[in-house]
Design an enzyme around this catalytic site. Structure first.
Site, PDB file in Angstrom:
ATOM      1  N   HIS A 102      -1.023 -52.975  83.391  1.00 46.60           N
ATOM      2  CA  HIS A 102      -1.213 -53.230  81.975  1.00 46.60           C
ATOM      3  C   HIS A 102      -0.708 -54.601  81.554  1.00 46.60           C
ATOM      4  O   HIS A 102      -0.101 -55.329  82.332  1.00 46.60           O
ATOM      5  CB  HIS A 102      -0.595 -52.118  81.135  1.00 46.60           C
ATOM      6  CG  HIS A 102       0.878 -52.251  80.964  1.00 46.60           C
ATOM      7  ND1 HIS A 102       1.672 -51.211  80.626  1.00 46.60           N
ATOM      8  CD2 HIS A 102       1.710 -53.307  81.071  1.00 46.60           C
ATOM      9  CE1 HIS A 102       2.917 -51.629  80.545  1.00 46.60           C
ATOM     10  NE2 HIS A 102       2.966 -52.888  80.799  1.00 46.60           N
TER      11      HIS A 102
ATOM     12  N   CYS B 143      -5.762 -51.154  81.221  1.00 45.41           N
ATOM     13  CA  CYS B 143      -5.170 -49.970  80.612  1.00 45.41           C
ATOM     14  C   CYS B 143      -6.143 -49.247  79.670  1.00 45.41           C
ATOM     15  O   CYS B 143      -7.166 -48.768  80.113  1.00 45.41           O
ATOM     16  CB  CYS B 143      -3.875 -50.397  79.919  1.00 45.41           C
ATOM     17  SG  CYS B 143      -2.632 -49.120  79.937  1.00 45.41           S
TER      18      CYS B 143
END
Lengths: 245, 421
Positions: free
Chosen positions: A199, A101
Site C-alpha cells: 500500500h 490496495c
C-alpha cells in the site's frame, strides 16, 4: 529537458492521480513523486494532474495512479469512476494504470463492500476480491514474475482483502513474507494494468517497479547515475534485511 | 495527601476494588523506583486484573472530562487541568499520556480525593471509557490519519464516536466545528459546545462524512454540496492570537506554548473551563503559566547549544510542528522511529510536505532515518544523516537547534537529555 525521448517532444509524460480526495490514505503521493523524479532524472518532461472526485478524469493521460481508501470512499470512488468513464477509455487506449490496495480491488470485476457484500468493480483487470477472515498487516517480500524483470518487492500491507485471479490476469509476484492476495501470490497484471496490495508509497522501495511503469509508457529508459538512487537502494536493502528474506 | 480522606474514599469501594487500588499503587511505586517508567500504567494493569470494573468504581462520584482526538490530547488535557485549577480543588489526570483503560485507572486511583478528573483517552477507546466513567464532558479535538497499522480507520472511528455520544445524553460535548469529521461525530449528541478551533490539515476531510460528496470550503467554513451537512454555528472562536467568547468578547491568548495548534487547544480548554464556571479571565491566567507538556516544547542546553524539543506523530502533527519552527537559518534535527507506539508503517512520511525545510541545515536521525532520507530527497531538501543528538549538535555548530521527532524517537532523546526534560 525534452531530449532523448522523441515521443515526448513538446508534451510531457502525463501522470494522472485519480481522486486524491477520496483515495489517499497512506502516503499514496509517494508513487507520484517517485515516477516524476525518475522520469525527470532521465530528461523526460512530466505533467502531473490531480483529479478530485468532483472532476472529470482526462482520457489522454500516460500513467494513471490509484491509491488506498476506507470502505465507504472506495465504494463512492468506484461509482464515480464508472459514471465518468474516462479511466476505462484511457486503459482501452493502452494507458498505464497502477493501483494499490483499495485501488487494486476497485479495478477488478468485484470487491467486498462495507459489510463484505460483493460490489461491482471497474472491470479493468480480471480479478475478484472479497473480505478475508483477518487483516494482513506488516512487511511484505515477494518475488516478481521473471517475465517482468523487476527485482524482489519490498513493502507494507494493511488490508483485509482476499483476491483471486481470473484467466485474463497474471500474478505480479510470489509471496515470501506477508499475505498478499491470500493464496501465496501478490498483486496482478495484464497488459499495462498493474495492481498490488503493497500500500501507499509502494514504488519508493521498488524503483524497479517504477521503471517498469515508465518503460510501459515511454519506452526503454536510460540507466540512472548511481548517486541518484543510492539512498533508495540503501533503504531497500535495509528493509529486506529487517524482514530477513 | 490527607490520609484519612484517602481511607474514607477507599472504604466506600468494595473490598476487591480496595485491594486492587492498593496493590496497583504498590506496583506503580516499584516501577518508578526501579526506573522502568513513570508508573502510570503498571498500577492500572494490575488493579484491573484484580477488579475488571475498577475504572467505573473509581470514577463514581467524580466529575470526569475526557479529551480525545488525533493530535493535541496530552497538551489539551494539561491546559484543561491548569484552567480548572482556578477552582482550587485536587484534579486527577493522566498527565503523561497513558491514555488507555489502565492509564485512566491508575490516574484515578492515585488521586482518590479528587472530585474532578481530566483524562486523555485514545481515540479508539472513547465509547468504552465514556460508558465506564459516565463523563460529564467529552472533548473532541480533531480526527486525521494516524498509525493505521494499529488504529482503526478514521471514518469508522467517527461513526463509533457518533453512536457513543448519541447514547450519552447527560454528557456535554466540546467539539471542533472546523473539522468536518469531528462535527459529524458530535452531530447527534444532545448538548454540544461548538468551538471554531481551525483545521490546518485537510487531506482527510475533502468529502462529506455523511453522504460522501465533495465538501465545499471557504476559509474555515465548509458545507456539503449535496446533503444538509454543514459547519455548525460556533460559540468560541480562535482568530489569530485572540479568543472570542460566546458573548463576543475578544481577548489575547498570550500563551507561553508556541504554535497555532496550541492556541486552538487553549480555546478548547477555555470552553471546558466555562462549563465548570471558571471565568475566561481566570482560566487564561492559568493557561499562560503552562510552559511545557510532558517534555514537549522544553528547552535544554547541550554543549552550548539551546535545544528545543517538539513532538509530532502523524502528518497533521508534522504540518503544525513545521509551522512552530524558528525561522531559517536555525538548524533542524528530524528523527523518526517505527516501533509499536509510532506505528510500524512509515508511509505517512509521504503525506508531509517537507519543501519548506530547503532553506536551512537539516539533520536526519532515528531508526528509520533511511525512510526519511528518501522522502527528503524526493522533496529536494538537502540533509545530513546523523547518529544521535550529540552528532547533530556538533555538526550544527549553532546557538540553537530545533528537534522534531515522533513518539519513541522523542522519548529516546528525552532519555539522553535526562528525565528532567
Amino acid at each position: 529537458m525534452g531530449y532523448g525521448y522523441p515521443g515526448y517532444a513538446g508534451r510531457g509524460l502525463r501522470l494522472v492521480w485519480i481522486y486524491p480526495d477520496l483515495l489517499s490514505t497512506y502516503g499514496d503521493r509517494g508513487n507520484l513523486l517517485v515516477l516524476e523524479r525518475r522520469a525527470r532524472l532521465r530528461g523526460i518532461p512530466v505533467d502531473v494532474t490531480l483529479v478530485n472526485s468532483d472532476q472529470r478524469v482526462p482520457p489522454d493521460g500516460d500513467i494513471y495512479l490509484m491509491g488506498g481508501g476506507e470502505d465507504l470512499p472506495q465504494i463512492l470512488a468506484t461509482r464515480r469512476l464508472r459514471a465518468d468513464g474516462g479511466l476505462g477509455a484511457a486503459v482501452h487506449r493502452g494507458a498505464v494504470l497502477f493501483a494499490v490496495c483499495a485501488g487494486y480491488q476497485m479495478i477488478g470485476r468485484e470487491f467486498g463492500g462495507a459489510e463484505g457484500q460483493p460490489m461491482e468493480g471497474l472491470g479493468l483487470l480480471d480479478i475478484r476480491s472479497g473480505r478475508g477472515e483477518r487483516r494482513g498487516v506488516g512487511e511484505v517480500v515477494a518475488d516478481v514474475d521473471p517475465a517482468l524483470n523487476v527485482p524482489r518487492l519490498t513493502g507494507f500491507e494493511n488490508h483485509q482483502g482476499v483476491t483471486s485471479l481470473g484467466p485474463g490476469a497474471k500474478p505480479l509476484a510470489r509471496v515470501l513474507t506477508g499475505v498478499g492476495n491470500g493464496d501465496g501470490t501478490e498483486g496482478a497484471y495484464a497488459g499495462r494494468v498493474l495492481g498490488t496490495y503493497l500500500h501507499g508509497p509502494a514504488l519508493v522501495r521498488n524503483p524497479g517497479l517504477a521503471d517498469l511503469l515508465l518503460t510501459w509508457a515511454a519506452g526503454p529508459l536510460q540507466p540512472l547515475v548511481p548517486a541518484a538512487e543510492e539512498l533508495a537502494l540503501r533503504l531497500r536493502g535495509e528493509r529486506l534485511a529487517a524482514v530477513g528474506s | 495527601m490527607d490520609q484519612t480522606t484517602d481511607m474514607a474514599r477507599r472504604s466506600r469501594l468494595p473490598i476487591r476494588a480496595r485491594l486492587a487500588t492498593t496493590v496497583g499503587g504498590a506496583a506503580a511505586t516499584v516501577s518508578r523506583l526501579a526506573g522502568r517508567g513513570d508508573g502510570s500504567v503498571i498500577g492500572g494493569v494490575i488493579g484491573l486484573r484484580l477488579e475488571p470494573g475498577l475504572l467505573s468504581l473509581l470514577a463514581q462520584g467524580r466529575q470526569v472530562v475526557l479529551v480525545t482526538g488525533t493530535n493535541g490530547k496530552t497538551t489539551t488535557t494539561r491546559l484543561i487541568t491548569a484552567a480548572l485549577g482556578a477552582l482550587g480543588q485536587e484534579i486527577a489526570s493522566n498527565a503523561f499520556g497513558a491514555n488507555m483503560e489502565a492509564g485512566l485507572t491508575s490516574a484515578l486511583s492515585r488521586a482518590p480525593d479528587a472530585t474532578l478528573a481530566v483524562l486523555e483517552v485514545d481515540e479508539k477507546y472513547i465509547p468504552a471509557m465514556l460508558e465506564a466513567t459516565a463523563a460529564r464532558v467529552v472533548v473532541l479535538l480533531n480526527l486525521s490519519r494516524d498509525q493505521m497499522d494499529r488504529a482503526a480507520e478514521i471514518w469508522m472511528l467517527a461513526r463509533r464516536w457518533r453512536a457513543a455520544l448519541a447514547a450519552a445524553p447527560g454528557c456535554r460535548v466540546v467539539a471542533n466545528a472546523d473539522d468536518p469529521l469531528v462535527a459529524w461525530a458530535a452531530g447527534e449528541a444532545r448538548q454540544v459546545t461548538w468551538v471554531g478551533a481551525g483545521q490546518r490539515w485537510r487531506d482527510d476531510s475533502w468529502c462529506c462524512p455523511h453522504c460522501g460528496s465533495h465538501l465545499l470550503r471557504d476559509g474555515d467554513d465548509w458545507r456539503c454540496g449535496e446533503c444538509s451537512n454543514r459547519r455548525p454555528p460556533v460559540s468560541w472562536v480562535l482568530t489569530g492570537d485572540q479568543v472570542i467568547d460566546p458573548m463576543g468578547r475578544a481577548r489575547r491568548l498570550d500563551l507561553a506554548l508556541p504554535g497555532r495548534a496550541n492556541r486552538a487547544n487553549a480555546v478548547v480548554a477555555l470552553a471546558v473551563a466555562d462549563a465548570f464556571g471558571v471565568s475566561t479571565a481566570q482560566a487564561l491566567r492559568e493557561l499562560r503559566n503552562v510552559t511545557s507538556v510532558a517534555g514537549r516544547y522544553t528547552q535544554v542546553s547541550r554543549r552550548g547549544c539551546e535545544i528545543r524539543l517538539l513532538l509530532a506523530k502523524n502528518p497533521a502533527g508534522w504540518l503544525e510542528a513545521l509551522d512552530v519552527l524558528a525561522p531559517p537559518p536555525v538548524p533542524v534535527l528530524l528523527s523518526v522511529n517505527a516501533q509499536g507506539p509510532d506505528g510500524r508503517d512509515t508511509s505517512w512520511l509521504w503525506d508531509v510536505d517537507y519543501r519548506r525545510l530547503r532553506e536551512r541545515p537539516v539533520f536526519v536521525d532515528g531508526e528509520r532515518k533511511m525512510d526519511l532520507a528518501v522522502r527528503l530527497e524526493a522533496d529536494e531538501v538537502p540533509f545530513q544523516l546523523v547518529s544521535g543528538i550529540d552528532e547533530a549538535v556538533g555538526l550544527a555548530r549553532a546557538p540553537h537547534l530545533e528537534v522534531l521527532a515522533n513518539y519513541t524517537a522523542f522519548q529516546q532523546y528525552r532519555a539522553v537529555l535526562g528525565r528532567a526534560v
